[in-house]
Write an enzyme that holds these catalytic residues in place. Structure first.
Site, PDB file in Angstrom:
ATOM      1  N   GLU A  85     -25.856  13.497  14.979  1.00 53.81           N
ATOM      2  CA  GLU A  85     -24.762  13.697  14.023  1.00 53.81           C
ATOM      3  C   GLU A  85     -24.310  15.151  14.052  1.00 53.81           C
ATOM      4  OE1 GLU A  85     -21.834  13.754  11.831  1.00 53.81           O
ATOM      5  OE2 GLU A  85     -22.760  11.770  12.008  1.00 53.81           O
ATOM      6  N   GLY A 139     -23.932   9.566   7.263  1.00 53.38           N
ATOM      7  CA  GLY A 139     -23.105   8.622   6.498  1.00 53.38           C
ATOM      8  C   GLY A 139     -21.677   8.493   6.958  1.00 53.38           C
ATOM      9  N   GLY A 140     -21.149   9.506   7.632  1.00 53.44           N
ATOM     10  CA  GLY A 140     -19.806   9.416   8.173  1.00 53.44           C
ATOM     11  C   GLY A 140     -18.710   9.324   7.137  1.00 53.44           C
ATOM     12  N   LYS A 184     -14.113   3.375  -3.733  1.00 52.84           N
ATOM     13  CA  LYS A 184     -14.439   2.230  -4.594  1.00 52.84           C
ATOM     14  C   LYS A 184     -15.031   2.692  -5.923  1.00 52.84           C
ATOM     15  CE  LYS A 184     -13.161   0.158  -0.939  1.00 52.84           C
ATOM     16  NZ  LYS A 184     -12.302   0.930  -0.019  1.00 52.84           N
ATOM     17  N   GLU A 215       6.832   1.745   2.922  1.00 53.40           N
ATOM     18  CA  GLU A 215       6.204   1.028   4.032  1.00 53.40           C
ATOM     19  C   GLU A 215       7.229   0.721   5.116  1.00 53.40           C
ATOM     20  OE1 GLU A 215       4.280  -0.906   6.782  1.00 53.40           O
ATOM     21  OE2 GLU A 215       3.140  -0.012   5.121  1.00 53.40           O
ATOM     22  N   VAL A 262      10.340   6.639   7.276  1.00 50.86           N
ATOM     23  CA  VAL A 262      10.278   8.006   6.749  1.00 50.86           C
ATOM     24  C   VAL A 262      10.888   8.958   7.773  1.00 50.86           C
ATOM     25  CG1 VAL A 262       8.766   9.868   5.997  1.00 50.86           C
ATOM     26  CG2 VAL A 262       8.248   7.512   5.345  1.00 50.86           C
ATOM     27  N   ARG A 286      -5.535   4.917  11.225  1.00 53.50           N
ATOM     28  CA  ARG A 286      -6.596   5.802  11.680  1.00 53.50           C
ATOM     29  C   ARG A 286      -6.686   5.776  13.202  1.00 53.50           C
ATOM     30  NH1 ARG A 286      -9.539   7.708   7.742  1.00 53.50           N
ATOM     31  NH2 ARG A 286     -11.276   8.263   9.132  1.00 53.50           N
ATOM     32  N   HIS A 293     -20.607 -23.485 -13.518  1.00 52.55           N
ATOM     33  CA  HIS A 293     -19.539 -23.340 -14.513  1.00 52.55           C
ATOM     34  C   HIS A 293     -20.059 -22.538 -15.710  1.00 52.55           C
ATOM     35  CE1 HIS A 293     -16.050 -24.425 -16.959  1.00 52.55           C
ATOM     36  NE2 HIS A 293     -16.908 -24.715 -17.947  1.00 52.55           N
TER      37      HIS A 293
END
Length: 484
Positions: A46, A52-53, A64, A221, A255, A290, A463
């Site tokens: 690394e 962890g990148g 998140k 977009e 754009v 990316r 349920h």
């Protein structure tokens, strides 16, 4: 050598590893752990100071975390409906939001360091490059260690797991106003206005986060609809619900210019009918995809084949150069998702260990977007199924008919099933609504096991649960949903 206060083994040319993995993101660290479990001698290389990148530090996990915070914030706006008084004027402590995000990242970074020790993985700090084909079955990597010292590392096999970087446009360099996924995660305060360029998962998630916190959000977009890879019905529903939340959505727009102003950034775009629109905002997020990190790896000294910078591999994740594998975001033809990287890493090391493996199947990969509402999908869209020549039947069930969705005050959206008309095989499952990112796992498992609608209509779901919406959607394929 020490990393984060931990003494690591010296890397010398007389140590021969079974596999050297370049990159410690989800693809790399998963491959390293499974390699250790399979009894391989593994080196994980690394270049950064932490494991962890992108995913762990400036991607999946911190994003998140902010989305969960935003969800709580949205619930607080309606606290009285849940019988909770005296929260009429909650105040957002953005500093604490960021502190919590950092604490979660730190916790899981330490967890990775523990897992490397547990699985006897040697962590090597430095920048690695390929030096050419293997000699007598042994690959030699050129290694520039973190202190700048040159070294070498030898391994029978090499796995490339170098990940991806956010693309920019017009040659712009990210700063405190023109942002990528990295900079936006540490802005000192919530912006009053934000223009998001690109309506894929990254753009949509950040649009959702900051709209919850009161930011005036605009999406621009290039393609005709937001979330272009998703089933068209999903895109339509997300558009409807985002507009209901007050997000300004502009599709089929190109754009033309991004320029700084005295107090913010001005974006100029043209619409499909040629109209020019200018809009200024405090911040701009560039979320246009990316790019694979394959430059500077020494690939040109090997037989590895590239497709627009992505690496071509076979079902075992092998490249055209014997003994060299590629996994994760740099692989041609695979979506750039952390869970895809992890599984491709498992495939690669399992093959290296001589064990039986199952290759990554493109049509069995779940795609998840954690916006409000959430999106979870797998398999073919309705349009793709028809284009592939399938005779399809579609079932659709709205969360408005699901009692648990009402309980959790999130009854927008639906579950859509695309099935083969003759045999009832699931071809695709598309969910937009509460906990869609969790519910999609059931669909992937069923598709992996080649389950049919007939099987699923008689599979009992507890349920009250959100998963009952899946049961009703399966039944809806034959027009027999119970709750709609």
């Amino acid at each position: 050598m020490r990393r984060n206060g931990v003494t690591l083994p010296d890397t010398t040319t007389d140590i021969l590893y079974d596999v050297a993995i370049i990159g410690s993101g989800p693809a790399g660290y998963t491959a390293a752990i499974r390699g250790g479990q399979l009894g391989l001698k593994v080196a994980l290389i690394e270049k950064d100071s932490v494991l962890g990148g992108t995913c762990l530090h400036v991607g999946c996990i911190p994003t998140k975390t902010l989305l969960f915070n935003a969800e709580l914030w949205d619930h607080l706006k309606h606290a009285t409906e849940f019988g909770i008084d005296n929260v009429a004027s909650p105040q957002l402590n953005w500093d604490n939001v960021l502190k919590r995000k950092t604490a979660i990242v730190t916790k899981h970074t330490k967890g990775l360091e523990f897992l490397m020790k547990k699985n006897k993985v040697t962590v090597v700090s430095g920048l690695a490059r390929l030096t050419g084909p293997a000699v007598n079955g042994i690959h030699t990597l050129s290694l520039t260690q973190s202190d700048g010292a040159p070294s070498e590392l030898k391994a029978k096999n090499v796995i490339l797991a170098t990940g991806s970087s956010a693309k920019t446009i017009f040659g712009l360099t990210p700063d405190d106003r023109i942002l990528t996924n990295i900079e936006i995660l540490s802005i000192p305060q919530v912006p009053k206005s934000l223009i998001v360029i690109g309506a894929g998962a990254v753009g949509v998630e950040f649009a959702s986060i900051f709209k919850s916190y009161g930011t005036d959000v605009t999406i621009v977009e290039f393609l005709p609809r937001i979330m272009p890879p998703e089933d068209e019905d999903i895109s339509k529903e997300l558009t409807r619900l985002f507009k209901k939340r007050g997000v300004d959505i502009n599709t089929s727009c190109k754009v033309e210019k991004i320029e700084k102003t005295e107090s913010g950034v001005r974006v100029t775009w043209t619409t499909a009918n040629g109209k020019t629109i200018e809009k200024e905002a405090e911040k701009v997020l560039v979320a246009v995809g990316r790019a694979p990190r394959t430059e500077g790896l020494g690939i040109e000294q090997t037989k590895i084949e590239l497709d627009r910078g992505f690496i071509e591999v076979n079902p075992a994740q092998q490249t055209a150069e014997p003994g060299i594998y590629a996994i994760g975001d740099i692989v041609a033809g695979l979506p750039q998702l952390a869970h895809v990287g992890g599984m491709s890493g498992i495939v690669a090391v399992t093959h290296i260990a001589g064990r039986t493996f199952r290759p990554v199947k493109r049509e069995r990969i779940p795609a998840c977007t954690y916006s409000d509402p959430q999106i979870g999908s797998a398999g073919l869209t309705e349009a793709q199924a028809k284009e592939a020549g399938h005779d399809v039947k579609v079932g659709k069930f709205p969360f408005a008919g699901n009692s648990k969705a009402t309980i959790v005050a999130s009854h927008d959206g639906f579950v859509k099933i695309v099935a083969d008309a003759k045999y009832g095989e699931l071809l695709g499952v598309h969910i937009i609504g509460p906990q869609a990112t969790e519910l999609i796992a059931e669909a992937v498992a069923v598709m992996e096991l080649e389950g049919t609608v007939d099987h699923l209509m008689f599979t009992i779901h507890a349920h009250p649960t959100l998963s009952e919406a899946m049961l009703d959607a399966y039944a809806a394929v034959d027009g027999m949903a119970i709750n709609a």
